[in-house]
Design an enzyme around this catalytic site. Structure first.
Site: not given
Lengths: 133, 350
Positions: B28, B80, B112, B156, B204, B206, B239, B244, B271, B301
């Site tokens: 979706d 990266e 990043c 993203t 999750r 992350t 960042h 969201k 991103n 990360s």
């Protein structure tokens, strides 16, 4: 990368930043750089000069069959471009709407990959041009 | 004290919408796009990579700084997705902008945030009495971010980059960096092993222990050190792994939507990994007026965050780019998933 690595390495200045030369005697710019001024011959005084980064399309064509290494990029445009100092060069045109690629259109230099055909080999970078919006 | 004397952004022309990616994987798209707050992402062309984008961003930064490439004493490229595992992107950039041979150069990697680590290194080099000859340093954050097909990151992971030049001449500085602070821990939220084509992530995991912990840790630590609160800043940029998280972290830190809106770029281009916060900051600098204060916090990360407190000077008005970051975003062409797969070399038989 196609061709001899040392030969390509010697052209980095030309390919990365349009290094050419200029005859101070007859005020003619050359790209690529020439060993001798074709007008003044031995009377010419050639000095290194970077070419302008913008120019105008003199002639162009759309390629539908590219040479080895460019098969996946077709169809694409190449053009003869006259730089602001009258030096001319041949370049691929990228990131430009087909309708805008015309004789007389203003273009600017961009830095792109020229050849990257061997995943374990060196990448050849250099100039291409795009239409100035 | 070191400050920013020029910045440049490059975002490739191609765009693919979240809905187009979702169409291929029978998901979706509307719901995913809304959930991530990302409409579309920028995709590097077939003949572009992290290096070509770095050169384009660097050229814009050098032009705005009003210096020549050869005046740069340091170039660091954070990414990266360096085109080579061994052979620096930074030396190619240096040659392409005429900075060679008198400079120090290196590639950096910290997911990043390697570009902002490079900014700190340039600040230190510019401010240091040794080497005396080093006047200017440039740090670039650039990525053609990889997303495994049908992975959540594919919606993203985008392409783009930004370059910042540090100098210490007051008459050249468009924004002073008043202070910087970093927050780093060993957190296995996202990684890519040697020779692996795509990164893997811990789902999750992350979020809270990775992004939020480090961004908040760096932002709070930074604000405590300069004795400032959220209300003291005109702008903030964080960042942006999606559209969201930065909004959520801003709320958690008491920043308003008005303070972060100008730097919120991921909803429009995705991103750009090492370029993400640096492009958002550039968008803020496009609009900021003399004396505006900005909090900028990156995240990489693995994991860590670099925070900067920035104050613009009177030179910001004089040095404005002809084209703003948001105007650059409008120069776009939509591609479908097949074209995207070709551009990002996801077709293995090619």
């Amino acid at each position: 990368m196609n061709g001899s690595l040392p030969l390509i390495w010697r052209k980095f200045g030309e390919r990365y930043d349009l290094d050419g030369n200029f005859c101070e005697t007859c005020k003619t710019a050359y790209f690529p750089a020439r060993a001798v001024c074709q007008k003044c011959r031995r009377k010419g005084k050639l000095v290194a000069q970077k070419m302008p980064k913008t120019g105008t399309i003199i002639s162009f064509t759309e390629l539908s069959a590219g040479p080895a290494g460019f098969e996946h990029e077709v169809p694409y445009f190449i053009a003869i471009i006259e730089l602001e100092n009258k030096a001319r060069l041949l370049s691929q045109i990228v990131d430009s709407e087909k309708e805008k690629i015309k004789i007389g259109t203003k273009v600017e230099k961009v830095f792109r990959k020229i050849s990257d055909i061997d995943p374990e080999g060196p990448i050849a970078y250099g100039y291409k041009f795009k239409v100035v919006d | 004290m070191a400050g920013i004397i020029g910045y440049g952004v490059y975002v490739p022309k191609n765009r693919i919408t979240v809905e187009e990616i979702a169409r291929v994987w029978k998901k979706d798209g509307k719901a995913i796009s809304k959930g991530l707050n990302v409409k579309e992402k920028a995709v590097a062309a077939y003949d572009e990579d992290a290096c070509t984008m770095a050169v384009e961003a660097a050229r814009r930064a050098v032009s705005q700084a009003g210096i020549e490439g050869k005046q740069l004493g340091a170039i660091y490229v954070g990414s990266e997705s360096h085109p080579y595992a061994v052979k620096p992107t930074a030396s190619i950039v240096a040659d392409a902008i005429g900075a060679s041979p008198e400079l120090t150069a290196a590639d950096l990697e910290f997911a990043c945030k390697a570009g902002t680590a490079g900014m700190q290194m340039c600040m230190a080099l510019v401010d240091s009495p040794v080497p005396e000859w080093l006047e200017y340093g440039m740090s670039i954050g650039t990525d053609t971010a990889q997303g495994r097909p049908n992975d959540a990151l594919e919606f993203t992971a985008a392409s783009g980059g930004a370059a910042y030049i540090m100098g210490k001449k007051k008459e050249e500085i468009l924004a002073n960096i008043l202070d910087t602070y970093s927050y780093t821990t060993d957190t296995p939220d996202f990684w890519r092993r040697q020779h692996a084509e795509f990164p893997r992530h811990a789902g999750r995991f992350t979020g809270e222990p990775a992004y939020f912990k480090h961004v908040i840790g760096a932002a709070k630590g930074m604000m405590e050190r300069v004795k400032m609160q959220a209300k003291d800043f005109d702008y903030a940029v964080f960042h942006q792994p999606n559209g969201k998280f930065p909004i959520k972290v801003a709320k958690m830190l008491d920043f308003s939507m008005e303070q972060i809106e100008q730097g919120l770029t991921t909803p429009f281009i995705g991103n750009t990994y090492s370029g993400s916060m640096m492009i958002g900051l550039a968008s803020i600098l496009d609009k900021a007026k003399k004396g505006d204060k900005i909090l900028a916090v990156s995240y990489g990360s693995g994991a860590g965050s670099d925070a900067f407190v920035i104050e613009t000077t009177e030179n910001i008005e004089k040095k404005r780019h002809k084209k703003s970051v948001f105007e650059m975003f409008e120069e776009k062409e939509y591609i479908d998933y097949a074209e995207y797969a070709k551009c990002r070399k996801k077709l293995k038989s090619m």
